[in-house]
Write a protein that holds these residues in place. Structure first.
Motif, PDB file in Angstrom:
ATOM      1  N   ALA A  77       0.848  -1.189   0.000  1.00 50.27           N
ATOM      2  CA  ALA A  77       0.000   0.000   0.000  1.00 50.27           C
ATOM      3  C   ALA A  77       0.884   1.239   0.000  1.00 50.27           C
ATOM      4  CB  ALA A  77      -0.912   0.007   1.217  1.00 50.27           C
ATOM      5  N   LEU A  78       0.655   2.130  -0.954  1.00 49.87           N
ATOM      6  CA  LEU A  78       1.404   3.383  -1.040  1.00 49.87           C
ATOM      7  C   LEU A  78       0.428   4.553  -0.931  1.00 49.87           C
ATOM      8  CD1 LEU A  78       2.967   1.202  -3.014  1.00 49.87           C
ATOM      9  CD2 LEU A  78       4.346   3.185  -3.603  1.00 49.87           C
ATOM     10  N   PRO A  79       0.177   5.053   0.298  1.00 52.32           N
ATOM     11  CA  PRO A  79      -0.654   6.249   0.454  1.00 52.32           C
ATOM     12  C   PRO A  79       0.160   7.497   0.139  1.00 52.32           C
ATOM     13  CG  PRO A  79       0.088   5.503   2.594  1.00 52.32           C
ATOM     14  CD  PRO A  79       0.639   4.517   1.586  1.00 52.32           C
ATOM     15  N   ALA A  80      -0.503   8.525  -0.378  1.00 55.71           N
ATOM     16  CA  ALA A  80       0.245   9.735  -0.735  1.00 55.71           C
ATOM     17  C   ALA A  80      -0.720  10.893  -0.962  1.00 55.71           C
ATOM     18  CB  ALA A  80       1.081   9.501  -1.991  1.00 55.71           C
ATOM     19  N   SER A  81      -0.153  12.086  -0.986  1.00 60.89           N
ATOM     20  CA  SER A  81      -0.891  13.302  -1.309  1.00 60.89           C
ATOM     21  C   SER A  81       0.061  14.221  -2.069  1.00 60.89           C
ATOM     22  CB  SER A  81      -1.380  13.991  -0.032  1.00 60.89           C
ATOM     23  OG  SER A  81      -2.012  15.223  -0.330  1.00 60.89           O
ATOM     24  N   ILE A  82      -0.460  14.879  -3.095  1.00 56.88           N
ATOM     25  CA  ILE A  82       0.379  15.769  -3.901  1.00 56.88           C
ATOM     26  C   ILE A  82      -0.366  17.059  -4.198  1.00 56.88           C
ATOM     27  CG2 ILE A  82      -0.385  14.724  -6.103  1.00 56.88           C
ATOM     28  CD1 ILE A  82       2.480  15.222  -7.156  1.00 56.88           C
ATOM     29  N   SER A 317      18.988   4.314  -7.510  1.00 57.47           N
ATOM     30  CA  SER A 317      18.144   3.316  -6.852  1.00 57.47           C
ATOM     31  C   SER A 317      16.842   3.986  -6.410  1.00 57.47           C
ATOM     32  CB  SER A 317      18.860   2.717  -5.631  1.00 57.47           C
ATOM     33  OG  SER A 317      20.064   2.080  -5.999  1.00 57.47           O
ATOM     34  N   PRO A 318      15.787   3.909  -7.204  1.00 50.34           N
ATOM     35  CA  PRO A 318      14.528   4.563  -6.843  1.00 50.34           C
ATOM     36  C   PRO A 318      13.586   3.608  -6.113  1.00 50.34           C
ATOM     37  CG  PRO A 318      14.435   3.870  -9.128  1.00 50.34           C
ATOM     38  CD  PRO A 318      15.773   3.408  -8.595  1.00 50.34           C
ATOM     39  N   PHE A 319      13.129   4.008  -4.933  1.00 50.98           N
ATOM     40  CA  PHE A 319      12.187   3.173  -4.203  1.00 50.98           C
ATOM     41  C   PHE A 319      10.817   3.182  -4.880  1.00 50.98           C
ATOM     42  CE2 PHE A 319       9.287   1.974  -0.797  1.00 50.98           C
ATOM     43  CZ  PHE A 319       9.944   0.883  -0.262  1.00 50.98           C
ATOM     44  N   GLY A 320      10.485   4.308  -5.518  1.00 53.75           N
ATOM     45  CA  GLY A 320       9.174   4.444  -6.149  1.00 53.75           C
ATOM     46  C   GLY A 320       8.219   5.153  -5.219  1.00 53.75           C
ATOM     47  N   LEU A 321       7.902   6.400  -5.511  1.00 48.64           N
ATOM     48  CA  LEU A 321       7.097   7.222  -4.618  1.00 48.64           C
ATOM     49  C   LEU A 321       5.631   7.216  -5.035  1.00 48.64           C
ATOM     50  CD1 LEU A 321       9.491  10.298  -4.262  1.00 48.64           C
ATOM     51  CD2 LEU A 321       9.302   8.295  -2.778  1.00 48.64           C
ATOM     52  N   GLY A 322       4.752   7.098  -4.049  1.00 48.47           N
ATOM     53  CA  GLY A 322       3.328   7.109  -4.347  1.00 48.47           C
ATOM     54  C   GLY A 322       2.863   8.396  -4.993  1.00 48.47           C
ATOM     55  N   VAL A 323       3.566   9.501  -4.738  1.00 47.15           N
ATOM     56  CA  VAL A 323       3.148  10.769  -5.341  1.00 47.15           C
ATOM     57  C   VAL A 323       3.274  10.729  -6.865  1.00 47.15           C
ATOM     58  CG1 VAL A 323       3.609  12.166  -3.303  1.00 47.15           C
ATOM     59  CG2 VAL A 323       5.437  11.783  -4.964  1.00 47.15           C
ATOM     60  N   LEU A 324       4.194   9.911  -7.377  1.00 46.43           N
ATOM     61  CA  LEU A 324       4.316   9.773  -8.830  1.00 46.43           C
ATOM     62  C   LEU A 324       3.095   9.059  -9.405  1.00 46.43           C
ATOM     63  CD1 LEU A 324       8.071   8.749  -9.247  1.00 46.43           C
ATOM     64  CD2 LEU A 324       7.077  11.039  -9.065  1.00 46.43           C
TER      65      LEU A 324
END
Length: 356
Positions: A77-82, A317-324
């Motif tokens: 689960a990747l919660p995010a806000s942008i 090394s990108p973890f991968g951000l939910g904002v993307l």
């Protein structure tokens, strides 16, 4: 979001909000909205990184659901806000079940939920495996461009792992102006490597394509190396393989042993996110007891606060951000809405009166 009505002598009263709508956007609609727009999407991802760097995002840690009876599988689960133009909250819910591949199904599946900024109501559910692959590939293409500035631009690309992510990264490199004199391919599955070579030909690749039986041969023959595997722990440990100082897009995060990272210049997308969950950078931190091996983030490079050296391998090394995911998902929603093709679910929200 709501307007305010007021009359002289009376307190302002909020106007009653309209009934929220809820749309379902299919994978076909997602693909149609994104296809052929690689340059635009790289710019979109770059803008999202800049918003994150400026503090106009909320990106909590990802949450991993693991299973004792299925140790290779997970759901994240990747919660995010942008903020910015997207101005949206949401959640990506993405599963990785490697055994799907042998059953003829893709390894990963995902949905993305978008929530309204003002009311919190979810207003769309999007098929998100394509969105996830797109934002990953756009991030990789952006990093390839930014991290090759001030260094010899790579002309030989090698793909270590030949699944969906590798295909999307190739598409985005090709769609943002990269041209290569040679393409290398390596996979533990000979069928996958052969299939990827066939895809490259269908995609119009004219450079010689070599399927390498040896991982070492692939790395040594490439000055841009793309790791897109499903490895759960490091399997590349010899720094000598990288003595020609390639640019490495370490997208799958767990391929490289600490010894390789310690002999390289290292950039990540977000320090706190990347140095956890036994990623290669996390293992390097545990090995050294510090974070001195990190040179900065991709945003640091874009802002001129850091620069990739020319005399060492450079690893992203990108973890991968939910904002993307939110930025790309909101773009898809807006495109489908503009085309008049939103599939609304009537009466999805039912109990909308406080007292019945």
């Amino acid at each position: 979001m709501t307007d305010v009505l007021s009359t002289p002598g009376r307190p302002a009263m909020p106007e009653r909000a309209s009934v929220p709508t809820f749309a379902v956007i299919t994978g076909e609609q997602v693909q149609q909205a994104l296809s052929g727009r690689e340059k635009q999407l790289v710019e979109l991802v770059e803008a999202a990184y800049r918003l994150h760097d400026a503090g106009d995002t909320v990106n909590p840690p990802s949450y991993f659901l693991r299973f004792p009876d299925r140790p290779t599988a997970r759901i994240i689960a990747l919660p995010a806000s942008i903020g910015g133009q997207a101005h949206v909250d949401g959640l990506k819910w993405i599963s990785s079940f490697p055994q799907n591949v042998s059953a003829g199904l893709p390894r990963a599946s995902a949905v993305l939920i978008l929530n309204d900024h003002d009311t919190g109501y979810p207003f769309a559910c999007l098929e998100s495996s394509i969105i996830s692959a797109t934002r990953t590939a756009a991030s990789a293409a952006l990093a390839a461009d930014r991290l090759s500035r001030g260094r010899p631009r790579p002309t030989r690309v090698g793909f270590f792992g030949t699944g969906l992510i590798a295909r999307y990264i190739h598409t985005f490199l090709n769609g943002t102006g990269w041209a290569f004199e040679a393409v290398g391919v390596h996979d533990v599955s000979a069928d996958s490597a052969t299939g990827f070579r066939g895809y490259l030909r269908q995609a119009g690749a004219t450079a010689p394509i070599t399927v390498h039986d040896s991982a070492e041969d692939l790395v040594r023959a490439s000055d841009l190396v793309v790791f897109a595997t499903i490895s759960g722990r490091p399997h590349v440990s010899d720094p000598a393989w990288f003595s020609h100082n390639p640019l490495v897009l370490h997208v799958s995060l767990r391929d490289l042993a600490p010894e390789v990272l310690l002999g390289s210049a290292n950039f990540v997308d977000d320090v706190e996110h990347c140095l956890k969950a036994d990623t290669s950078p996390h293992l390097a931190e545990q090995f050294t007891g510090n974070r001195d091996f990190l040179n900065g983030t991709l945003s640091d490079v874009m802002a001129g606060r850091a620069a990739p050296p020319a005399d060492r391998p450079v690893v992203f090394s990108p973890f991968g951000l939910g904002v993307l995911d939110l930025a790309v998902g909101k773009y898809v929603y807006d495109e489908v809405s503009r085309a008049g093709n939103l599939r609304l679910i009537d009466d999805f929200f039912h109990e909308l009166r406080r007292y019945g």
